[in-house]
Design a protein around this motif. Structure first.
Motif, PDB file in Angstrom:
ATOM      1  N   UNK A 193     -47.142  44.749 -56.507  1.00 44.11           N
ATOM      2  CA  UNK A 193     -47.164  46.102 -55.635  1.00 44.11           C
ATOM      3  C   UNK A 193     -48.677  46.737 -55.649  1.00 44.11           C
ATOM      4  N   UNK A 194     -49.734  45.861 -56.228  1.00 46.25           N
ATOM      5  CA  UNK A 194     -51.147  46.513 -56.076  1.00 46.25           C
ATOM      6  C   UNK A 194     -51.730  45.860 -55.047  1.00 46.25           C
ATOM      7  N   UNK A 195     -52.510  46.515 -54.143  1.00 40.11           N
ATOM      8  CA  UNK A 195     -53.124  46.110 -52.992  1.00 40.11           C
ATOM      9  C   UNK A 195     -54.796  46.618 -53.255  1.00 40.11           C
ATOM     10  N   UNK A 196     -55.551  45.680 -52.627  1.00 43.52           N
ATOM     11  CA  UNK A 196     -56.945  45.783 -52.483  1.00 43.52           C
ATOM     12  C   UNK A 196     -57.301  46.052 -50.981  1.00 43.52           C
ATOM     13  N   UNK A 197     -57.723  47.485 -50.606  1.00 40.90           N
ATOM     14  CA  UNK A 197     -57.997  47.625 -49.341  1.00 40.90           C
ATOM     15  C   UNK A 197     -59.158  48.351 -49.287  1.00 40.90           C
ATOM     16  N   UNK A 198     -60.478  47.860 -49.362  1.00 38.68           N
ATOM     17  CA  UNK A 198     -61.666  48.254 -49.381  1.00 38.68           C
ATOM     18  C   UNK A 198     -61.994  49.368 -48.223  1.00 38.68           C
ATOM     19  N   UNK A 199     -62.557  50.420 -48.445  1.00 40.82           N
ATOM     20  CA  UNK A 199     -62.651  51.517 -47.123  1.00 40.82           C
ATOM     21  C   UNK A 199     -63.999  52.052 -47.505  1.00 40.82           C
ATOM     22  N   UNK A 200     -65.326  51.599 -46.943  1.00 40.68           N
ATOM     23  CA  UNK A 200     -66.451  52.383 -47.121  1.00 40.68           C
ATOM     24  C   UNK A 200     -66.390  53.909 -46.768  1.00 40.68           C
ATOM     25  N   UNK A 201     -65.424  54.212 -45.841  1.00 34.63           N
ATOM     26  CA  UNK A 201     -65.334  55.590 -45.436  1.00 34.63           C
ATOM     27  C   UNK A 201     -64.528  56.325 -46.313  1.00 34.63           C
ATOM     28  N   UNK A 202     -64.019  55.874 -47.428  1.00 27.16           N
ATOM     29  CA  UNK A 202     -62.717  56.422 -48.249  1.00 27.16           C
ATOM     30  C   UNK A 202     -63.175  57.977 -48.671  1.00 27.16           C
ATOM     31  N   UNK A 203     -62.177  58.663 -48.676  1.00 24.63           N
ATOM     32  CA  UNK A 203     -62.061  59.875 -49.327  1.00 24.63           C
ATOM     33  C   UNK A 203     -61.610  59.959 -50.690  1.00 24.63           C
ATOM     34  N   UNK A 204     -60.777  59.003 -51.148  1.00 26.01           N
ATOM     35  CA  UNK A 204     -60.333  58.769 -52.493  1.00 26.01           C
ATOM     36  C   UNK A 204     -60.669  57.489 -52.869  1.00 26.01           C
ATOM     37  N   UNK A 205     -60.960  57.055 -54.080  1.00 29.50           N
ATOM     38  CA  UNK A 205     -60.907  55.577 -54.657  1.00 29.50           C
ATOM     39  C   UNK A 205     -59.518  55.049 -54.860  1.00 29.50           C
ATOM     40  N   UNK A 206     -58.660  55.716 -55.324  1.00 29.47           N
ATOM     41  CA  UNK A 206     -57.116  54.964 -55.409  1.00 29.47           C
ATOM     42  C   UNK A 206     -56.214  55.956 -54.713  1.00 29.47           C
ATOM     43  N   UNK A 207     -55.172  55.327 -54.173  1.00 33.98           N
ATOM     44  CA  UNK A 207     -53.917  55.924 -53.583  1.00 33.98           C
ATOM     45  C   UNK A 207     -52.825  55.389 -54.185  1.00 33.98           C
ATOM     46  N   UNK A 208     -52.071  56.286 -54.554  1.00 35.07           N
ATOM     47  CA  UNK A 208     -50.789  55.909 -55.509  1.00 35.07           C
ATOM     48  C   UNK A 208     -49.493  56.470 -54.380  1.00 35.07           C
ATOM     49  N   UNK A 209     -48.848  55.577 -54.099  1.00 31.35           N
ATOM     50  CA  UNK A 209     -47.314  56.069 -53.459  1.00 31.35           C
ATOM     51  C   UNK A 209     -46.395  55.831 -54.210  1.00 31.35           C
ATOM     52  N   UNK A 210     -45.676  56.662 -54.586  1.00 29.76           N
ATOM     53  CA  UNK A 210     -44.561  56.797 -55.662  1.00 29.76           C
ATOM     54  C   UNK A 210     -43.101  56.326 -54.954  1.00 29.76           C
ATOM     55  N   UNK A 211     -42.472  55.480 -55.632  1.00 29.74           N
ATOM     56  CA  UNK A 211     -41.278  55.005 -55.173  1.00 29.74           C
ATOM     57  C   UNK A 211     -40.141  55.572 -55.852  1.00 29.74           C
ATOM     58  N   UNK A 212     -39.037  55.597 -55.517  1.00 31.38           N
ATOM     59  CA  UNK A 212     -37.783  55.958 -56.241  1.00 31.38           C
ATOM     60  C   UNK A 212     -37.492  55.390 -57.433  1.00 31.38           C
ATOM     61  N   UNK A 213     -38.082  54.284 -57.819  1.00 36.24           N
ATOM     62  CA  UNK A 213     -37.675  53.848 -59.439  1.00 36.24           C
ATOM     63  C   UNK A 213     -38.961  53.882 -60.163  1.00 36.24           C
ATOM     64  N   UNK A 214     -39.887  54.892 -59.612  1.00 37.85           N
ATOM     65  CA  UNK A 214     -40.776  55.471 -60.612  1.00 37.85           C
ATOM     66  C   UNK A 214     -40.359  56.294 -61.841  1.00 37.85           C
ATOM     67  N   UNK A 215     -40.509  55.730 -63.034  1.00 38.59           N
ATOM     68  CA  UNK A 215     -40.156  56.283 -64.236  1.00 38.59           C
ATOM     69  C   UNK A 215     -41.274  56.838 -65.115  1.00 38.59           C
ATOM     70  N   UNK A 216     -41.202  58.537 -64.979  1.00 39.27           N
ATOM     71  CA  UNK A 216     -42.502  59.128 -65.550  1.00 39.27           C
ATOM     72  C   UNK A 216     -42.253  59.014 -67.139  1.00 39.27           C
ATOM     73  N   UNK A 217     -41.203  58.737 -67.743  1.00 38.54           N
ATOM     74  CA  UNK A 217     -41.155  58.989 -69.160  1.00 38.54           C
ATOM     75  C   UNK A 217     -41.613  57.639 -69.919  1.00 38.54           C
ATOM     76  N   UNK A 218     -43.029  57.656 -70.057  1.00 33.45           N
ATOM     77  CA  UNK A 218     -43.667  56.381 -71.102  1.00 33.45           C
ATOM     78  C   UNK A 218     -43.581  56.831 -72.416  1.00 33.45           C
ATOM     79  N   UNK A 219     -43.070  57.653 -73.019  1.00 29.89           N
ATOM     80  CA  UNK A 219     -42.941  58.344 -74.437  1.00 29.89           C
ATOM     81  C   UNK A 219     -41.797  57.932 -75.198  1.00 29.89           C
ATOM     82  N   UNK A 220     -41.788  57.930 -76.275  1.00 20.10           N
ATOM     83  CA  UNK A 220     -40.734  57.840 -77.167  1.00 20.10           C
ATOM     84  C   UNK A 220     -39.691  59.012 -77.333  1.00 20.10           C
ATOM     85  N   UNK A 221     -38.958  58.942 -76.380  1.00 21.08           N
ATOM     86  CA  UNK A 221     -37.764  60.001 -75.912  1.00 21.08           C
ATOM     87  C   UNK A 221     -36.600  59.460 -75.561  1.00 21.08           C
TER      88      UNK A 221
END
Length: 578
Positions: free
Chosen positions: A545-573
């Motif tokens: 799910x990692x894509x490389x799409x170079x854009x010389x006119x970019x306004x950002x360097x990386x773009x993240x699109x969050x999906x429903x399976x995104x798990x924000x808890x990466x700590x020991x909880x």
């Protein structure tokens, strides 16, 4: 003679004895009376006079010190906005993807780029002038994914001051019989020539224990590198079992109690300072302590804080705290769940979030306490109240017990006002690696420090991020919500910010599509020195799910699109129940 029984009877001696007693008794009574008169009319008045003089001297001394502080504030107030002194040489601005300035080791401390300093989008309007502090606060509206203007930040002169000298710990008394072997004193952590100021941040629970003792259940070392213009935080577990100089092996959170009750030099902080130096090699120079009420008032004075809850938290109501209004009742016994989200918390709710250990641990609680501190700093900075601290110090000093000199606080304002997340790091100890669980003969469960591993952590804390690392982590990252879960982009943007990245929550995707998997798009096309792999690791993005799409006119360097399976808890909880 009367002394010769053969020459006189007892009756003939009686008059002489009585006459002798009559001569002796008045003399003794007269001497005692003179002594009593001397004590009452000479010594006691003199002692009272000396006490009154000493008390008057202290009052005059305190009044003079306060007047001097106010005079310094008045004299410097007009110059605050006009002063702009850089601590280090300026570095030429480097555009994303431009390698022309690569290899330069200079850094810029007092320049604030809005596009690089914004942690993530908030809904709080920000202006140039510091607003008046009003109690009680009102709740702010739900955060929106729109750009927030940065406040105009006045510049201050940063002048490093001499640091207080540490009173070295005494040798271990051989007569002490500790519950476990006393470790040998460790060497000081190598600062590698850096000018580092350490402040021990303490929170105590004296208001709710009702036993007259102040346990410092919150202990965070705030390490300020004045050479590099960076800040690091290290949370210390309350159950860390260490040697306390002059005493024995004991939990770290009771060192303050013993130092106060034993009349230690500099009181409880003095013993805490020596304890940390003996066991960890950290020299802390000052301290700042708040109780539960003081903490709540600080947060409420700011109008509340916004916290990205990345791991759902589950616990019961806590004494002295308030249940967050976003919490959900999980069972009939009153168990509460604070779900993942971007929540606005008042002082009482922030205290519940910072103190809870329900489905987590003391180690994770230290991480959440650092989260809250970052949120307090960010809110004070964005609303202009941090810049107005010199005039608000008398109010703040009523809530905070500290030995940090006022002049030292003024000297640190440039860094606090211009700090961005690329120059801020957070550290917590890792259970079973940095510490070993152990049970004392009395049945208490504690954590024994593993010094060899903790030293690695401390060396990382004392090593500032390199300029190449700062530039790499300063890449623009836009986080879009493709899961249709409220404020999920704010939560993910704060998670990236926690790791030093410049992430901006950009709201939902334009076409309204619901994504299942999280997508990471690289707009730079660079491979050398890229942050792509680290971003993917933090957000758990699969390689496919990692894509490389170079854009010389970019306004950002990386773009993240969050999906429903995104798990924000990466700590020991632990997962929540129900």
């Amino acid at each position: 003679m009367c002394g010769d029984e053969r020459q006189a009877s007892a009756s003939s001696c009686a008059p002489i004895v009585q006459e002798s007693i009559a001569l002796i008794v008045p003399r003794r009574s007269s001497a005692m009376a003179r002594i009593a008169d001397f004590m009452v009319f000479r010594i006691v008045p003199a002692a009272l006079l000396l006490g009154a003089l000493y008390f008057g001297y202290r009052v005059v001394q305190d009044l003079t010190r306060r007047l001097d502080e106010e005079r310094v504030v008045r004299e410097r107030q007009a110059a605050y906005v006009q002063t702009a002194t850089a601590i280090a040489p300026a570095q030429a601005t480097e555009e994303p993807g431009d390698g022309a300035a690569a290899g330069k080791a200079q850094f810029r401390l007092l320049r604030l780029l809005p596009e690089a300093a914004q942690d993530f989008v908030t809904n709080t309007p920000v202006g140039a002038a510091a607003p008046e502090i009003i109690l009680p606060p009102t709740n702010t509206a739900a955060p929106q994914a729109t750009a927030t203007p940065e406040p105009e930040v006045p510049q201050f002169t940063a002048t490093p001051r001499p640091l207080p000298t540490l009173l070295m710990p005494a040798n271990v008394d051989p007569k002490i019989i500790p519950p476990t072997a006393i470790p040998t004193q460790v060497p000081p952590v190598d600062r590698r020539g850096q000018d580092i100021l350490n402040i021990l941040l303490l929170g105590n629970d004296g208001e709710i224990t009702n036993d007259g003792y102040i346990r410092t259940d919150t202990m965070i070392v705030l390490s300020i590198n004045r050479s590099a213009g960076t800040v690091a935080m290290l949370s210390l577990p309350r159950d860390l079992y260490v040697y306390m100089p002059g005493w024995t092996m004991q939990r770290l959170n009771v060192a303050y109690i013993y130092g106060e009750s034993a009349g230690w030099t500099d009181g409880g902080f003095g013993l805490l300072r020596e304890t940390l130096f003996y066991n960890l090699g950290i020299n802390v120079h000052y301290y700042a302590m708040v109780n539960l009420t003081g903490f709540k008032e600080i947060v409420d004075t700011l109008g509340g804080i916004d916290v990205a809850v990345d791991c759902a938290l589950q616990d019961y109501p806590l004494v002295g705290a308030e249940v967050p209004e976003q919490a959900i009742v999980a069972d009939e016994d009153g168990l509460l769940t604070l779900p993942v989200g971007y929540h606005h918390l008042n002082g009482g709710a922030a205290l519940w979030y910072a103190r809870s250990r329900g489905n987590s641990s003391d180690f994770d609680r230290g991480r959440r306490q650092q989260q809250v501190l970052r949120a307090i700093w960010r809110k004070a900075r964005d609303t202009g109240q941090l810049a107005n601290l010199p005039t608000l110090w008398s109010q703040a000093s009523e809530l905070i017990e500290t030995n940090v000199p006022f002049e030292e606080i003024l000297s640190l304002l440039p860094l606090a006002l211009n700090l961005d997340t690329q120059r801020m790091e957070q550290f917590t100890m890792r259970r079973l690696y940095d510490t070993t669980p152990w049970q004392t003969p009395d049945g208490d469960y504690v954590q024994l420090p593993v010094y060899e591993h903790i030293l690695e952590l401390l060396n990382d804390m004392y090593t500032p991020p390199t300029e190449s690392q700062i530039r790499r982590e300063g890449a623009q990252i836009a986080v879009r919500n493709g899961a249709n879960i409220e404020n999920l982009d704010l939560v993910a943007a704060e998670r990236l910010s926690w790791s030093g990245f410049n992430a901006i929550a950009s709201g939902p995707v334009d076409d309204g599509t619901i994504y299942t998997d999280t997508i990471l798009i690289d707009r730079t096309g660079q491979t050398k020195g890229s942050s792509l792999g680290e971003i993917a690791k933090i957000l758990n993005v699969k390689p496919e799910n990692i894509r490389t799409e170079p854009d010389p006119n970019r306004t950002v360097d990386f773009e993240v699109i969050l999906g429903t399976n995104y798990n924000s808890c990466t700590f020991n909880v632990l997962p929540v129940e129900g």
